[in-house]
Design an enzyme around this catalytic site. Structure first.
Site, PDB file in Angstrom:
ATOM      1  N   CYS A  45      50.469  46.927  43.239  1.00 36.55           N
ATOM      2  CA  CYS A  45      50.646  46.009  44.294  1.00 36.55           C
ATOM      3  C   CYS A  45      52.207  45.446  44.194  1.00 36.55           C
ATOM      4  O   CYS A  45      52.927  45.559  43.426  1.00 36.55           O
ATOM      5  CB  CYS A  45      49.696  44.664  44.191  1.00 36.55           C
ATOM      6  SG  CYS A  45      49.592  43.561  45.462  1.00 36.55           S
ATOM      7  N   LYS A 103      38.211  42.343  48.103  1.00 32.20           N
ATOM      8  CA  LYS A 103      38.977  41.531  47.421  1.00 32.20           C
ATOM      9  C   LYS A 103      39.103  39.915  48.322  1.00 32.20           C
ATOM     10  O   LYS A 103      39.789  40.139  49.381  1.00 32.20           O
ATOM     11  CB  LYS A 103      40.433  41.753  47.215  1.00 32.20           C
ATOM     12  CG  LYS A 103      41.205  41.006  46.343  1.00 32.20           C
ATOM     13  CD  LYS A 103      42.547  41.556  46.050  1.00 32.20           C
ATOM     14  CE  LYS A 103      43.555  40.512  45.288  1.00 32.20           C
ATOM     15  NZ  LYS A 103      44.994  41.271  45.040  1.00 32.20           N
ATOM     16  N   ARG A 146      47.310  33.874  51.093  1.00 38.95           N
ATOM     17  CA  ARG A 146      47.123  35.210  51.152  1.00 38.95           C
ATOM     18  C   ARG A 146      45.919  35.501  52.299  1.00 38.95           C
ATOM     19  O   ARG A 146      45.216  36.612  52.171  1.00 38.95           O
ATOM     20  CB  ARG A 146      46.975  36.082  49.979  1.00 38.95           C
ATOM     21  CG  ARG A 146      48.005  35.920  49.202  1.00 38.95           C
ATOM     22  CD  ARG A 146      48.092  36.702  47.825  1.00 38.95           C
ATOM     23  NE  ARG A 146      49.318  36.768  47.159  1.00 38.95           N
ATOM     24  CZ  ARG A 146      49.506  36.364  45.887  1.00 38.95           C
ATOM     25  NH1 ARG A 146      48.604  36.225  45.015  1.00 38.95           N
ATOM     26  NH2 ARG A 146      50.784  36.328  45.384  1.00 38.95           N
ATOM     27  N   LYS A 158      36.019  41.802  43.942  1.00 46.05           N
ATOM     28  CA  LYS A 158      37.015  40.820  43.093  1.00 46.05           C
ATOM     29  C   LYS A 158      36.989  39.522  43.939  1.00 46.05           C
ATOM     30  O   LYS A 158      37.290  39.656  45.242  1.00 46.05           O
ATOM     31  CB  LYS A 158      38.309  41.081  42.972  1.00 46.05           C
ATOM     32  CG  LYS A 158      39.216  40.244  42.266  1.00 46.05           C
ATOM     33  CD  LYS A 158      40.570  40.685  42.151  1.00 46.05           C
ATOM     34  CE  LYS A 158      41.694  39.943  41.559  1.00 46.05           C
ATOM     35  NZ  LYS A 158      42.952  40.462  41.423  1.00 46.05           N
ATOM     36  N   SER A 193      40.612  35.673  36.405  1.00 47.12           N
ATOM     37  CA  SER A 193      41.050  34.848  35.546  1.00 47.12           C
ATOM     38  C   SER A 193      40.462  33.448  35.362  1.00 47.12           C
ATOM     39  O   SER A 193      40.317  32.769  34.384  1.00 47.12           O
ATOM     40  CB  SER A 193      42.640  34.641  35.750  1.00 47.12           C
ATOM     41  OG  SER A 193      42.785  34.151  37.171  1.00 47.12           O
ATOM     42  N   TYR A 202      39.083  39.894  30.777  1.00 50.77           N
ATOM     43  CA  TYR A 202      40.023  39.492  29.770  1.00 50.77           C
ATOM     44  C   TYR A 202      39.349  39.235  28.599  1.00 50.77           C
ATOM     45  O   TYR A 202      39.946  39.170  27.527  1.00 50.77           O
ATOM     46  CB  TYR A 202      40.660  38.244  30.222  1.00 50.77           C
ATOM     47  CG  TYR A 202      41.429  38.367  31.568  1.00 50.77           C
ATOM     48  CD1 TYR A 202      42.597  38.920  31.787  1.00 50.77           C
ATOM     49  CD2 TYR A 202      40.840  38.264  32.853  1.00 50.77           C
ATOM     50  CE1 TYR A 202      43.522  39.141  32.850  1.00 50.77           C
ATOM     51  CE2 TYR A 202      41.581  38.373  34.025  1.00 50.77           C
ATOM     52  CZ  TYR A 202      42.856  38.816  33.927  1.00 50.77           C
ATOM     53  OH  TYR A 202      43.579  39.074  35.175  1.00 50.77           O
TER      54      TYR A 202
END
Length: 326
Positions: free
Chosen positions: A121, A196, A218, A249, A275, A314
């Site tokens: 990206c 996404k 976005r 996602k 996240s 994560y």
């Protein structure tokens, strides 16, 4: 009194071993993809304030981080870069000596069997924080494809095992597939961030990657969270264009989409445990409100049950430890 007729479902729940015998969904360390943020400089190990336990690492700390992950049995990592210098066209994304390219070479030199995935990206590298070329505050699709192809090819040249484009430009899989093939990398698979969403769950990542957009949002290229059928259209395009994996996602609020994709397509399916999902659990656990281990294992098992073959998370190192304990 007439005897009641009913089924005794509890018979299969009487002991831990019996429950294990009939368990339908299993989480394995091989399912995990571990995200790593690499930064330029030396002696940098900076914890991300909004993501406890997640660090920005300079290359001199990278070997120790990878050694720990490999020792835990983790087979794959995805690398995100945080450059010192940014510009309008994100030139550090496709620079031969860019931070991600350096990290890939280092990881493959020291751990050749590790599967290294390159996030492809531009948002971490552009001064405006968007995922493509900007003109008059509009993100231009086709000029962005040219830069994404350059980025993917440079990452493959550095040794990336998988290219994972996350930009959501129309035609990005077709363009990258053609670019990789023409550059001699027909063997390198594409893990498409096919579905996404323009999600509010991404905030902490933007702290970790220093990638917040400098104007607007976005929503003109990422998907509306309210849409389900659009996910089929996006995934169908990417499959036709040559994707080897599909990704959904975020994951936690989109388990229905994961199941839809699993039922409809036959490529390996990746769920991105993003996240915001990570940080919410960490914050609640630090306040003593939840059992972190139990919550995380239940959540990731739910993603597997929904249809995910792989989970980008994560929590990967923590989960690997917990699975070893079991």
């Amino acid at each position: 009194m007439k005897e009641l007729q009913f089924r005794r479902h509890r018979r299969l729940r009487q002991t831990a071993n019996l429950r294990a015998m009939v368990r339908e969904t299993h989480l394995h360390v091989e399912d995990l993809i571990y995200p790593i943020f690499v930064v330029e400089g030396e002696q940098v190990k900076q914890e991300v304030a909004s993501m406890p336990g997640v660090y920005q690492l300079s290359l001199d700390y990278l070997n120790d981080e990878i050694a720990e992950a490999v020792e835990l049995g983790i087979k794959s990592v995805i690398v995100f870069g945080v450059p010192k210098e940014k510009d309008e066209v994100g030139s550090q994304a496709y620079c031969e000596h860019g931070i991600v390219q350096q990290a890939i070479r280092q990881m493959k030199a020291n751990y050749p069997e590790l599967v290294v995935i390159a996030d492809t990206c531009l948002c971490e590298y552009t001064s405006h924080g968007h995922c493509g070329v900007v003109e008059n505050e509009q993100v231009l699709n086709d000029p962005s494809l040219e830069l994404l192809v350059k980025t993917a090819v440079s990452q493959a040249k550095a040794g990336a095992d998988i290219i994972a484009p996350s930009n959501m430009m129309d035609g990005f899989v077709a363009a990258i597939r053609q670019g990789l093939d023409e550059a001699g990398f027909a063997h390198v698979p594409i893990m498409s961030y096919a579905i996404k969403y323009a999600s509010a769950f991404y905030g902490p990542f933007r702290d970790a990657a220093n990638s917040a957009p400098q104007f607007g949002d976005r929503k003109t290229y990422q998907m509306d969270p309210a849409n389900r059928l659009e996910a089929f259209r996006e995934a169908e395009s990417d499959v036709r264009e040559g994707a080897d994996f599909l990704m959904v996602k975020p994951a936690l609020a989109y388990l229905d989409i994961i199941r839809d994709m699993k039922n409809h397509f036959h490529l390996p399916l990746v769920a991105y445990n993003v996240s915001g999902e990570y940080s919410m659990i960490k914050a609640a656990a630090q306040n003593g409100w939840i059992d972190e281990k139990a919550i995380v294992l239940e959540m990731l098992t739910g993603m597997k049950r929904a249809g995910a073959d792989l989970i980008l998370t994560y929590f990967a190192k923590d989960v690997a430890r917990w699975l070893k304990e079991k």
